[in-house]
Each structure stands twice: as C-alpha cells, then as structure tokens.
Design a protein around this motif. Structure first.
Motif, PDB file in Angstrom:
ATOM      1  N   GLY A  11       0.823  -1.212   0.000  1.00  0.00           N
ATOM      2  CA  GLY A  11       0.000   0.000   0.000  1.00  0.00           C
ATOM      3  C   GLY A  11       0.854   1.258   0.000  1.00  0.00           C
ATOM      4  N   ILE A  53       1.332   4.334  -2.902  1.00  0.00           N
ATOM      5  CA  ILE A  53       1.153   5.764  -2.624  1.00  0.00           C
ATOM      6  C   ILE A  53       2.437   6.525  -2.973  1.00  0.00           C
ATOM      7  CG2 ILE A  53       0.780   7.446  -0.786  1.00  0.00           C
ATOM      8  CD1 ILE A  53      -0.993   5.350   0.591  1.00  0.00           C
ATOM      9  N   SER A  98       1.458   9.369 -12.032  1.00  0.00           N
ATOM     10  CA  SER A  98       0.026   9.194 -11.791  1.00  0.00           C
ATOM     11  C   SER A  98      -0.412   7.804 -12.225  1.00  0.00           C
ATOM     12  CB  SER A  98      -0.775  10.238 -12.558  1.00  0.00           C
ATOM     13  OG  SER A  98      -0.550  11.499 -11.993  1.00  0.00           O
ATOM     14  N   ALA A  99      -1.320   7.232 -11.452  1.00  0.00           N
ATOM     15  CA  ALA A  99      -1.905   5.911 -11.699  1.00  0.00           C
ATOM     16  C   ALA A  99      -0.978   4.769 -11.288  1.00  0.00           C
ATOM     17  CB  ALA A  99      -2.335   5.716 -13.152  1.00  0.00           C
ATOM     18  N   ARG A 155      -3.909  -3.042  -8.075  1.00  0.00           N
ATOM     19  CA  ARG A 155      -4.597  -4.001  -8.924  1.00  0.00           C
ATOM     20  C   ARG A 155      -3.742  -5.251  -9.132  1.00  0.00           C
ATOM     21  NH1 ARG A 155      -6.945  -0.536 -13.741  1.00  0.00           N
ATOM     22  NH2 ARG A 155      -7.767   0.974 -12.248  1.00  0.00           N
ATOM     23  N   ASN A 190       2.966   6.805  -6.704  1.00  0.00           N
ATOM     24  CA  ASN A 190       2.007   7.700  -7.339  1.00  0.00           C
ATOM     25  C   ASN A 190       2.457   9.170  -7.280  1.00  0.00           C
ATOM     26  OD1 ASN A 190      -0.719   7.025  -8.564  1.00  0.00           O
ATOM     27  ND2 ASN A 190      -1.187   8.918  -7.482  1.00  0.00           N
ATOM     28  N   TYR A 191       3.310   9.502  -6.293  1.00  0.00           N
ATOM     29  CA  TYR A 191       3.853  10.874  -6.249  1.00  0.00           C
ATOM     30  C   TYR A 191       4.687  11.150  -7.497  1.00  0.00           C
ATOM     31  CZ  TYR A 191       2.781  10.758  -1.231  1.00  0.00           C
ATOM     32  OH  TYR A 191       2.158  10.660  -0.032  1.00  0.00           O
ATOM     33  N   ARG A 196      -0.325   4.032  -8.332  1.00  0.00           N
ATOM     34  CA  ARG A 196      -0.966   3.423  -7.177  1.00  0.00           C
ATOM     35  C   ARG A 196      -1.925   2.305  -7.604  1.00  0.00           C
ATOM     36  NH1 ARG A 196      -5.591   3.021  -4.461  1.00  0.00           N
ATOM     37  NH2 ARG A 196      -6.547   3.877  -6.311  1.00  0.00           N
ATOM     38  N   SER A 197      -2.754   2.600  -8.601  1.00  0.00           N
ATOM     39  CA  SER A 197      -3.708   1.552  -8.981  1.00  0.00           C
ATOM     40  C   SER A 197      -2.986   0.436  -9.718  1.00  0.00           C
ATOM     41  CB  SER A 197      -4.860   2.127  -9.796  1.00  0.00           C
ATOM     42  OG  SER A 197      -4.412   2.612 -11.020  1.00  0.00           O
TER      43      SER A 197
END
Lengths: 367, 429
Positions: free
Chosen positions: B118, B122, B129-130, B137, B125-126, B132-133
């Motif tokens: 997790g 995060i 973008s994306a 996923r 993602n900084y 994180r998913s």
C-alpha cells in the motif's frame, strides 16, 4: 477537606464505579465527523438511539473529519489511537486503507442484512462499498443559482449554462479544487457522463477541460469551506454557486434563501465510516456500526438532512423532515426526478490522478 | 566580599589561602561557582527541555521526512537487486518481473500492519500518476500469475509496460531521496535521469514562494506605514490616554480570527458596506464595483489588520524611551522640524522598526487561514500548499521539503538582516 479524606472519597467512588462496572464497563466512544448540521443529524439518527439502548456507552463527537486523514496517520505513527470511528470520503478512505491505518471490512459479516434478508453487500448501492469503507449517505455537489440574477423567461437549467457567460452573465463561485469542476467542464463541452473519466485520463482530455474552464475564469470566485458557497449566494456576490446539496437544502428550505438547485450533472459521491486500526474499543465500535448502518437508521438520518441513504432498502422508508414536516424524497439526490444525468465521482481516478491534476489546477488558478 | 578582600591581600606572599572554616580558598570559590552555574542551569533547564522537545526535535524530524524514502526499499528488495544490471533502456528482463512477483507474493503473507505494498503504491504515485492503482490491482491478482511473469504483469496493468515506471523504481529504490526537493522546486527527472524543469502548466511552488515573499513584504510595509504614526501618537500622549488607545490597538488580538475575517468580508465584498457606500454617493457606478476581496488586496488588507499590533508594540516601546529634548535640541540648533525628525528622531526608532518588521514579516510568511478565506486564487501563499499536503494529499515528504525550504529562506533573510542592520539592535519592548 484534607488530602487523606479526599483520597478516601476518591477510592470510595472508584469502588462504586467498579461495582456497577461488573455488569458492563462504561465505554466512551470518540466519533469523528464533519460537524454542523451533518453531525447533528448523526447525533439524532444514530448516537441517541444507540446510547438509549446501551446506557453504558457515551458517544463524544469530534468535528475533525476535514483533517481526518492526517489525524489518523499521526495517531497511528505515534502508536496512540484515540479515535474510535471516523466519517470520511471514500477517496481518503482508500488512501488510509492502502497505508494500513484503518481496518478492512467484511461487509456481510459485520453489517446488518436488509429487512427482507438481502445481504449488506447487495443492499448497499452498487459501487459504494470499499475495502475499508462503509457508506452511509449519497450526497452530491450541485450547481445552484440565484433566480433574481436572471430575467424570468431566461433562467439557467443545465451545467452548460454555467459556462455560458453571454446568456447568463454574473460571477460564479466554484470550489478551489479540480474535482467536480473538471468533470463539469467536459460535460458542458459535450462529453457523455459515462465517458468523462476516460477522457480525463488522457492529456488531451485534461487540456480540453482547462480550455473550457478558461472561458469563465475571469468570473470565478473560489470557495474553500462548505459554508462559503451559500453565503456568497445569499450576499448576492455571485449568480451561480456550486455546493453540497445538503448545505444548499438547509440554506433554501430552512434559512429561506432565494436560490434554486440545478440537478443536471450533479456530481454524486458517498460518505461513510472507517474504523481506525488498533482503536481502543473495537468490540463496541463493531456493535455500534452494525446498529447505525442498518436499513432503518440510514433512512432516519434523511429526516434531518437531505442526503440520500446508501442502502437501497432504506429508500422507501425516507419520510418527512423531522422539524419542517416537508417530504424529503424530492430533495434526495437519488430521487429519480433529480437523478436523470448524474456524474458518479470516480474515487479511484482521483486517488490516481489527483496529485497531478491538483498541481495543474493550482497552476491554472495562479495564471 | 570577604573573598575579594582575601585575594587582594594575597599577592605579596603567594601563600595558600583558606576560608574561615579551613577549606582552601580556590576550592571554596570553585564550589560556589559550580553551585551558581548549576542553579542557573536548573532555572533555564525547563525552557531548554521545552525548546528541545517541542521545537528542535519536531523541526529535525520534519527535515528528516523530506529525504526519508523507505517505501520502495522495504517493499521490493529482490526487484531492486535484479534491477541492478538493467541499463534503463526499454523494459527489464524476465528475471526482474520474477523478482517483483516474489516480492509481492511475500508481502501478501505479512500481517496487515506490516504490509508494504500500500505505502509503495502511494509513494510511486507521487512520481507517476496511476502507479498506485497499478500496484494495488496487480497485488490483488498476483497470486494467480504464472510464468512468463512479464506478460502477466503487463496484462494486469498497462504501466508495467512503460519503462518510466521501472526507471522510477530503480532511481527511488534507495533509503534517501531528493525527489521531494526536486518536486518542491518545480523540477522533475527526465529519461536520462537529469533534473529538468517541469512542463510550465505544472509549475506552482517557485512562483508561490515568490508571491509569499512579495505579499509578506507588502504586508510588512503596510503595517509600518500605518503603525508608525499610531505608535508616535501613542508615545507622545499622556500615559492614561495612551493606555486607553493601546487597548484599541490590541483589540484584534482578542477577537476570534474567524469573526475578524468575516467582518472584512462584510465590509469589502462587492455587495458589501464600502462598495454600497461608494455607489450610493455616486463615486462608482453599480456595474463597476471594486473587487477588494478574494484577491491579493483582500489578503493584504486582512493580514495588515491582524498583524498591526506586532508593529505598533515594539515601535511604541522604543519611542517611549526617546527623550523629547533631543528633537528640541536639534530645533534649537536651527534644524527645521522635518530635518529634526529625519536626522534625529527617526534614526532612534530604527531598532523598533527592525523588530516590528522582522516579527510581522516572519509571522505573515507562515500565515494560511486568512489567505485561504479572503485570498481567492491570487492571494494564496506557500503555507496554504504546505497545509494542503499535510492535511489532504498526505504527501508529508513534499510538505516537509517545502517547509524546510521556507525555514531556510527565513534563516537566510534573518542572516542578511543581521549582516546589514545587526540583530543586536533589535528592540522588542
């Protein structure tokens, strides 16, 4: 009183407490929420009935939801979790869940089934349940306008009118974040509500949204706090304002503000509970959650504020406003008359692209 | 006193001296000194401990957060090892994907509080973008992956097929990072790993720093321009009237911040008191009401009001101590009132101006509630962004980097002030 008698008195009081606690220990829960009318509605619909049924439980409200994410992380890192239950938005819940600072929820195991036996996971509205998130309400961000700002025969009625400064002149109060504003820019530019996030995940789509926002930039006043939007409308500072539908309901129906809601393109989102991991009273919190998120309780909350219950089975139980006596159903975002062109906020998208878009939005505001 | 007498008597013979009870004088002196030092230390001790615990330690911790980067190292040890030989061109080979698979599988078996996937998502993602998913996923599906893993990963999320994500994992796979400072200066890494400027439409922080500086200077100047005459007036009037008026100056201190701010909104908005008045007396037309709030003007007006006492108080206390006779003497020697003020009176108020200026400037640089409420889009400051990253986006690394830069900036300005004016000339009251 000398210190010895004081001490004696204290220990006597403590032993009396201990005796009564033998039946059930008194527990005090700290529940974090948004404050104002919203916390008041939870107090009357959830907290008071629960405390009545469980006299050993005291519930304290903390209005810290606006900064709940930071508070949860700080408490977790300090190893001193003092919050029992927190009300937050699903995108924040997703972040906290990824960090492992809130509990994962087994919805069917932990939550009540609907009266007809439908399990919780099927009774809550589609897409509303999260890994760590239990929705309570559906709320929406709506466009509101001041009828007096426009001639009687040319009142605005769509999101496109927000971007039409020629036919609908006047200043517009928008929230100072990209969420909702970018969705509306694309919607007004002709993108279908279902396709908005696909378009917005491409650089061209983002440029297109900013180009549309550019057309009204000079007429925008940005608001930060939820209470500012109805205030700006009431003061006559703006012709349009975006705002949360519950706040607008309160301003229009309760305070008597002269304004109308445009339900076209309402941006629909959930709000709900998360449970901090390692909280001090997990057993009681679970019992409370089971009670406070059942069909009747969610329907009850709608008596006090115009947010829709997150369970399908609650919809038919929504009655009249507890104090005003008006029917609440027409004021619910989920009412079919209002739910004709909703944009359902995609929290996954905003967790993924939020940082980048907020930077671009801030840059755009500074230009 | 007796010790001093004894010392004075000593020199001729240089004999060992003793106090009345027979201990050597040197020892007695040392003991007395030590006791005095200990008492002094015990007196400042609480303050020292307070400053250390509540001031120095949190600041050190904040600075540490701005470079601390444990997420990727913790989550992907095997992947990072396998990436060692990757040259950063194209996609890494199958061995790297297999290592990533092993890392992710291992994480699933950890207790929830110790899971690293997790925070990894995060963190990534900084940078992208994306990401994180992509992580979350993949993590949900990773148990069913079979070799070749590269295909399985790319099926799970498109980003695994982009060299950029791999470059970020390799570059940030170290316990310390510069990336928060890179972002805080509106820069980013290019494909070759060089630090370059961000695309123009994502630059915000540098211009915000500049604006914060400019707004703070403007506010400082405004408090000086308004506060100097007030302080002069107060300092030259009988004490009992001065005290009464002082209460008026101090009133903003005792009013709730939100009440003060709302009052300014009522006064300054386009349908507000001032505009209404101007329209009614015909100075401006109804269509051309002045925008005095929700922009920089709003920020400057509201903050000048709030910070005015910080300028008036040091000025007042300095002016009280300036003897009237100096100015009189100057006049009697032929100076015009203006010259007497400029060359005799004004230079003596400089320590007060310096103290008030430094106070107001430093406080206004860190203010954020008022600018958020009355600043609109053009009246915001860097502290608003720092607060947002602490409270909402939860990017504490970036907030710490911005905060550290602000702190260093203020220290540099203070050092400059010290070099130019001299900090020892400050008089706070």
């Amino acid at each position: 009183m000398s210190s010895t008698t004081k001490l004696f008195g204290l220990s006597a009081a403590a032993s009396v407490l201990a005796l009564s606690a033998a039946a059930q220990d008194p527990v005090s829960l700290t529940i974090v929420s948004w404050g104002g009318a919203y916390t008041a509605s939870q107090q009357r619909a959830y907290h008071e009935p629960y405390m009545e049924a469980n006299p050993h439980v005291t519930i304290n409200n903390d209005d810290g939801s606006a900064n709940a994410l930071a508070g949860l992380r700080a408490q977790s890192q300090a190893g001193n979790v003092t919050w029992d239950l927190v009300d937050m938005l699903p995108s924040d819940a997703q972040l906290a869940c990824d960090e492992g600072i809130i509990m994962q929820i087994d919805h069917d195991e932990m939550l009540a089934a609907a009266p007809d036996g439908t399990p919780a996971s099927e009774d809550f509205l589609p897409g509303s349940l999260g890994e760590c998130f239990i929705p309570q309400i559906v709320y929406s961000t709506v466009l509101t306008y001041r009828p007096g700002a426009f001639p009687d025969d040319a009142q605005p009625s769509t999101i496109a009118d927000l971007f039409d400064t020629e036919n609908f002149p006047g200043r517009r109060a928008l929230q100072d974040r990209p969420g909702t504003n970018m969705e509306w820019a694309l919607y007004a530019d002709g993108v279908d509500p279902e396709d908005i996030y696909d378009v917005l995940s491409t650089p061209e789509g983002v440029d297109r949204a900013f180009a549309k926002l550019d057309t009204i930039k000079d007429d925008i006043i940005f608001w930060t706090e939820g209470a500012q939007a109805p205030q700006l409308l009431a003061d006559g500072e703006v012709a349009f304002a975006t705002g949360y539908n519950g706040r607008m309901f309160d301003a229009i129906e309760v305070e008597g503000m002269d304004a109308s809601i445009i339900w076209d393109g309402q941006v629909v989102e959930w709000d709900g509970w998360v449970v901090p991991a390692d909280g001090p009273n997990l057993d009681v919190v679970m019992d409370y959650l089971h009670f406070a998120t059942d069909t009747q309780r969610l329907a009850d909350q709608a008596k006090f504020i115009s947010y829709g219950p997150a369970r399908a089975s609650s919809a038919e139980l929504v009655g009249q406003h507890a104090d005003l006596g008006i029917d609440m159903a027409p004021h619910m975002p989920t009412n079919p008359d209002n739910y004709f062109a909703p944009i359902v906020l995609d929290n996954d998208f905003w967790v993924d692209y939020g940082d980048e878009l907020r930077e671009r939005f801030a840059n755009w505001m500074l230009q | 006193m007796s010790q001093a007498d004894a010392t004075q008597a000593a020199p001729p013979k240089r004999e060992k001296l003793f106090t009345a009870d027979g201990t050597p004088l040197r020892k007695a002196l040392e003991r007395a000194n030590r006791r005095r030092k200990l008492t002094a230390l015990a007196l400042v001790g609480p303050l020292l401990a307070f400053i250390l615990i509540f001031f120095a330690f949190p600041i050190a911790q904040m600075m540490w957060r701005s470079v601390d980067n444990p997420q990727i190292v913790n989550a992907l040890p095997r992947t990072l090892q396998a990436l060692d030989t990757w040259d950063g061109q194209g996609l890494p080979n199958e061995a790297v994907f297999a290592a990533l698979h092993a890392d992710m599988i291992e994480d699933l078996d950890r207790p929830r509080r110790e899971q690293t996937i997790g925070p990894l998502g995060i963190r990534l993602n900084y940078e992208l973008s994306a990401a994180r998913s992509a992580i979350s996923r993949t993590s949900r599906a990773v148990q069913n992956f079979e070799a070749p893993y590269s295909d399985a990963f790319m099926d799970a999320h498109r980003l695994w097929g982009q060299p950029e994500l791999w470059r970020i994992i390799k570059r940030e796979g170290r316990p310390l990072t510069l990336s928060y400072y890179v972002a805080a200066t509106d820069r980013e890494y290019d494909e070759a790993g060089n630090i370059v400027k961000r695309p123009e439409n994502r630059q915000i922080y540098v211009s915000l720093f500049g604006r914060t500086l400019a707004l703070s200077l403007a506010i400082t100047f405004m408090t000086f321009a308004l506060g100097f005459p007030i302080a002069y007036f107060l300092a030259n009037m009988p004490m009992r009237y001065a005290n009464l008026l002082m209460i008026a100056v101090l009133l903003p201190f005792w009013t709730s911040l939100l009440v003060r701010t709302s009052a300014w909104i009522v006064l300054l908005q386009q349908q507000g008191v001032i505009n209404e008045l101007l329209v009614n007396i015909g100075l401006i037309s109804d269509a051309n009401r002045i925008s005095m709030i929700y922009n920089q003007t709003g920020t400057i007006i509201a903050m000048t009001h709030i910070l005015l006492p910080f300028m008036v108080l040091p000025l007042y206390s300095v002016m009280r101590t300036i003897p009237v006779s100096y100015t009189r003497a100057a006049k009697s020697l032929g100076a015009t009132p203006w010259t007497a003020f400029r060359r005799v009176y004004f230079p003596q108020t400089l320590p007060g101006i310096g103290a008030g200026g430094v106070l107001v400037f430093i406080i206004s640089i860190g203010y954020y509630i008022t600018p958020a409420l009355v600043g609109g889009q053009s009246g915001r400051m860097i502290s608003n962004e720092i607060a947002r990253h602490i409270q909402q986006s939860l990017n504490w690394g970036l907030a710490a980097a911005l905060g550290t830069m602000l702190l260093v900036g203020v220290l540099v300005l203070y050092w400059l002030y010290n070099r130019l004016v001299g900090a020892d000339s400050l008089k706070f009251g």
